[in-house]
Design an enzyme around this catalytic site. Structure first.
Site, short mmCIF file in Angstrom:
data_model
loop_
_atom_site.label_atom_id
_atom_site.label_comp_id
_atom_site.label_asym_id
_atom_site.label_seq_id
_atom_site.Cartn_x
_atom_site.Cartn_y
_atom_site.Cartn_z
N CYS A 69 0.83 -1.21 0.00
CA CYS A 69 0.00 0.00 0.00
C CYS A 69 0.86 1.26 0.00
CB CYS A 69 -0.91 -0.05 1.23
SG CYS A 69 -1.74 1.49 1.62
N CYS A 90 0.05 3.85 2.70
CA CYS A 90 0.48 3.33 4.01
C CYS A 90 1.95 3.66 4.25
CB CYS A 90 0.28 1.81 4.08
SG CYS A 90 -1.43 1.28 3.93
#
Length: 109
Positions: A34, A37
Site C-alpha cells: 500500500c 500506508c
C-alpha cells in the site's frame, strides 16, 4: 524500519494489548503493498516518539491479520482506529496530515 515506540500487533496479541492499554491507542491497519500506508508510516513513527506519554501507536498488517480487518470493518487502507480505554472512539481512512492526527489525539485525551 521498525520503530521502538510503535508496536506491531497480531490477531493473537491485539485483544490482550487493547485490554491492558489504559488511555489512548491509535492502530494503523496497513499492508506492505500500500503506497499511502508507506507515506503515512513516518508520520505515525514521529507521533509515537513525540506523544509517547499521550498515545500508544500500534500497527496491524491486514494481509497477515485478516480476521481483525473483518472485525473492525476495514475496507480501505491505511485505516487508523483510535481506542480509548479499550473502546473504539474515532477512525480515519486514507491519508491525513500530522496536524489532523494530533488534533484527534488531543480531542480524545
Amino acid at each position: 524500519m521498525a520503530d521502538v515506540a510503535t508496536v506491531h500487533l497480531t490477531e493473537q496479541s491485539f485483544d490482550e494489548t487493547l485490554s491492558r492499554q489504559h488511555g489512548l491507542m491509535m492502530v494503523d491497519f496497513w499492508a506492505e503493498w500500500c503506497g499511502p500506508c508507506k507515506l503515512i508510516a513516518p508520520l505515525l513513527d514521529e507521533i509515537a516518539r513525540e506523544k509517547a506519554d499521550a498515545v500508544k501507536v500500534a500497527k496491524v498488517n491486514v494481509d497477515q491479520n485478516q480476521s481483525l480487518s473483518f472485525k473492525y470493518n476495514i475496507r480501505a487502507i491505511p485505516s487508523l482506529l483510535f481506542f480509548k480505554n479499550g473502546q473504539l472512539r474515532d477512525q480515519v481512512t486514507g491519508m491525513t496530515s500530522k496536524k489532523d492526527l494530533l488534533s484527534r489525539i488531543e480531542a480524545l485525551a
